[in-house]
Design a protein around this motif. Structure first.
Motif, PDB file in Angstrom:
ATOM      1  N   ILE A   1       0.862  -1.185   0.000  1.00 41.69           N
ATOM      2  CA  ILE A   1       0.000   0.000   0.000  1.00 41.69           C
ATOM      3  C   ILE A   1       0.892   1.225   0.000  1.00 41.69           C
ATOM      4  CG2 ILE A   1      -1.909   1.196   1.141  1.00 41.69           C
ATOM      5  CD1 ILE A   1      -2.194  -1.555   2.757  1.00 41.69           C
ATOM      6  N   THR A   2       0.614   2.155  -0.895  1.00 40.25           N
ATOM      7  CA  THR A   2       1.414   3.367  -1.007  1.00 40.25           C
ATOM      8  C   THR A   2       0.507   4.584  -1.071  1.00 40.25           C
ATOM      9  OG1 THR A   2       3.074   2.148  -2.267  1.00 40.25           O
ATOM     10  CG2 THR A   2       3.214   4.536  -2.332  1.00 40.25           C
ATOM     11  N   GLY A   3       0.839   5.601  -0.272  1.00 36.03           N
ATOM     12  CA  GLY A   3       0.129   6.874  -0.319  1.00 36.03           C
ATOM     13  C   GLY A   3       0.835   7.833  -1.258  1.00 36.03           C
ATOM     14  N   ASN A   4       0.059   8.606  -2.010  1.00 35.93           N
ATOM     15  CA  ASN A   4       0.608   9.576  -2.963  1.00 35.93           C
ATOM     16  C   ASN A   4      -0.118  10.908  -2.794  1.00 35.93           C
ATOM     17  OD1 ASN A   4       2.183   7.612  -4.997  1.00 35.93           O
ATOM     18  ND2 ASN A   4       0.235   6.672  -4.472  1.00 35.93           N
ATOM     19  N   TYR A   5       0.630  11.961  -2.503  1.00 34.61           N
ATOM     20  CA  TYR A   5       0.064  13.305  -2.353  1.00 34.61           C
ATOM     21  C   TYR A   5       0.442  14.106  -3.592  1.00 34.61           C
ATOM     22  CZ  TYR A   5      -0.367  18.122  -0.596  1.00 34.61           C
ATOM     23  OH  TYR A   5      -0.674  19.462  -0.441  1.00 34.61           O
ATOM     24  N   LEU A   6      -0.552  14.480  -4.387  1.00 38.18           N
ATOM     25  CA  LEU A   6      -0.335  15.192  -5.638  1.00 38.18           C
ATOM     26  C   LEU A   6      -0.835  16.623  -5.526  1.00 38.18           C
ATOM     27  CD1 LEU A   6      -0.807  12.022  -6.387  1.00 38.18           C
ATOM     28  CD2 LEU A   6      -0.849  12.877  -8.721  1.00 38.18           C
ATOM     29  N   VAL A   7      -0.086  17.551  -6.119  1.00 38.81           N
ATOM     30  CA  VAL A   7      -0.434  18.971  -6.114  1.00 38.81           C
ATOM     31  C   VAL A   7      -0.527  19.453  -7.557  1.00 38.81           C
ATOM     32  CG1 VAL A   7       0.261  21.284  -5.390  1.00 38.81           C
ATOM     33  CG2 VAL A   7       0.718  19.321  -3.900  1.00 38.81           C
ATOM     34  N   LEU A   8      -1.607  20.160  -7.876  1.00 43.80           N
ATOM     35  CA  LEU A   8      -1.824  20.646  -9.233  1.00 43.80           C
ATOM     36  C   LEU A   8      -0.796  21.720  -9.581  1.00 43.80           C
ATOM     37  CD1 LEU A   8      -3.849  20.303 -11.610  1.00 43.80           C
ATOM     38  CD2 LEU A   8      -5.106  22.266 -10.682  1.00 43.80           C
ATOM     39  N   LYS A   9      -0.226  21.619 -10.763  1.00 42.99           N
ATOM     40  CA  LYS A   9       0.750  22.610 -11.211  1.00 42.99           C
ATOM     41  C   LYS A   9       0.081  23.952 -11.483  1.00 42.99           C
ATOM     42  CE  LYS A   9       4.090  19.487 -13.391  1.00 42.99           C
ATOM     43  NZ  LYS A   9       4.813  19.168 -14.651  1.00 42.99           N
ATOM     44  N   ASP A  10       0.909  24.979 -11.625  1.00 42.46           N
ATOM     45  CA  ASP A  10       0.380  26.322 -11.865  1.00 42.46           C
ATOM     46  C   ASP A  10      -0.401  26.412 -13.162  1.00 42.46           C
ATOM     47  OD1 ASP A  10       1.495  27.213  -9.508  1.00 42.46           O
ATOM     48  OD2 ASP A  10       3.339  27.963 -10.458  1.00 42.46           O
ATOM     49  N   ASP A  11      -0.028  25.582 -14.151  1.00 40.21           N
ATOM     50  CA  ASP A  11      -0.755  25.622 -15.429  1.00 40.21           C
ATOM     51  C   ASP A  11      -2.100  24.915 -15.356  1.00 40.21           C
ATOM     52  OD1 ASP A  11      -0.150  22.929 -15.393  1.00 40.21           O
ATOM     53  OD2 ASP A  11       1.259  23.015 -17.075  1.00 40.21           O
ATOM     54  N   LYS A  12      -2.355  24.275 -14.196  1.00 40.36           N
ATOM     55  CA  LYS A  12      -3.637  23.586 -13.931  1.00 40.36           C
ATOM     56  C   LYS A  12      -3.944  22.491 -14.955  1.00 40.36           C
ATOM     57  CE  LYS A  12      -5.649  27.606 -11.621  1.00 40.36           C
ATOM     58  NZ  LYS A  12      -5.232  27.124 -10.303  1.00 40.36           N
ATOM     59  N   GLN A  13      -2.905  21.937 -15.536  1.00 40.74           N
ATOM     60  CA  GLN A  13      -3.086  20.850 -16.495  1.00 40.74           C
ATOM     61  C   GLN A  13      -2.595  19.512 -15.947  1.00 40.74           C
ATOM     62  OE1 GLN A  13      -4.709  21.216 -19.481  1.00 40.74           O
ATOM     63  NE2 GLN A  13      -5.109  23.269 -18.673  1.00 40.74           N
TER      64      GLN A  13
END
Length: 331
Positions: free
Chosen positions: A73-85
């Motif tokens: 089991i792996t947790g992944n925290y993702l953050v949207l880039k400034d270009d919002k793509q």
């Protein structure tokens, strides 16, 4: 020397010498946006924990092979880039407390069901946490998506298996010969470097959870045909009028060691994974997807976001200490 000992011998020599799909989408409540290619995270459902190269391509996220006889089991925290793509993978951490994780999954059943499936990656939510649980085959398991939207998307990747039998064990013998041949020409390959979604056939001899596991890729269509021709000699053990009675036993275990795993990443493949053991049995696995959304009444996203930030802080602290040690060694 019997077949399994031959494979073990080849595996040990390999380690000593080099030391130093087509998925059927089910029960998606007619929400076509859930697995839209626009989201580019479809392949999150396929694989296993890995080092993250570039977050905008889903095939890079948890696409590496992990040698395990248990779930990971792996947790992944993702953050949207400034270009919002696209997204950056901000933090990744292993979940070692599997019993507590199972309790979290069980608690979802007490949450209100959200009739509309909501995928925060597709909707470009600014922060997303994705937990990826993989079974030993690296393709079945489940994925949990959370965000500040207030819903939880749970996608189960259920394995649909068929078992076949090769009376003469010719395929295992062939794979063992190929293992010996590829051992002599391949470069050192750590298990974590094996990309299970590489086009063609990705073949792994699972010999140890600690040492390196030999692998090779077959991409030439003519070479692929040599491998697939063996499949015509297998008997479907559940088909009527079989010449023997199929009984599940240790001989039909495919999740332990001493097995060959073949990820079938070519057009027209009827399965995602073939597992072949020394007893002449083969398990053919394809994946069916089942999805459900819940209202996050228990604020799981807030809780796991705090955990992700703690993990990031500990990583940064240790990284800073490493840099300080390197500077001290310069004098």
């Amino acid at each position: 020397m019997n077949r399994v000992n031959q494979a073990k011998f080849a595996f040990i020599n390999w380690s000593l010498s080099f030391k130093g799909s087509d998925l059927r989408i089910m029960e998606l409540k007619s929400n076509q946006r859930l697995f839209s290619l626009k989201g580019m995270f479809f392949c999150l459902l396929l694989a296993s924990p890995c080092s993250y190269a570039h977050a905008q391509t889903s095939s890079s996220l948890q696409n590496n092979f992990v040698v395990s006889t248990d779930i990971t089991i792996t947790g992944n925290y993702l953050v949207l880039k400034d270009d919002k793509q696209d997204y950056d993978l901000d933090t990744q951490w292993p979940v070692d407390q599997k019993y507590q994780w199972q309790r979290v999954l069980y608690s979802f059943e007490s949450l209100p069901v959200e009739p509309t499936l909501y995928n925060p990656i597709i909707e470009k939510d600014p922060e997303v946490i994705i937990f990826v649980q993989n079974n030993p085959d690296q393709i079945s398991g489940e994925d949990v998506y959370m965000s500040g939207h207030g819903t939880i998307l749970r996608v189960q990747r259920k394995a649909v298996d068929r078992v076949f039998y090769d009376e003469k064990h010719t395929f295992f013998d062939f794979l063992n010969d190929q293992l010996l041949y590829n051992k002599s020409i391949s470069q050192k390959t750590d298990s974590s470097d094996i990309m299970i979604n590489t086009p063609g056939l990705v073949i792994i001899y699972r010999g140890s959870t600690a040492l390196e596991n030999p692998s090779w890729v077959v991409s030439d269509p003519k070479e692929i045909e040599k491998y697939t021709l063996f499949l015509s000699t297998f008997i479907d053990v559940r088909a009527p009028k079989n010449r023997f009675t199929y009984v599940e036993s240790d001989e039909t275990n495919f999740d332990g060691l001493d097995t060959f795993m073949i990820y079938t990443n070519y057009k027209g493949a009827s399965s995602k994974l073939l597992s072949i053991n020394e007893h002449g049995y083969m398990r053919s696995t394809r994946i069916e997807l089942f999805a459900r959304s819940y209202v996050d009444k228990m604020h799981f996203f807030k809780t796991f976001l705090a955990q992700a930030l703690d993990e990031k802080a500990m990583y940064n602290e240790s990284d800073e200490k490493r840099k300080q040690r390197e500077l001290m060694h310069d004098f």
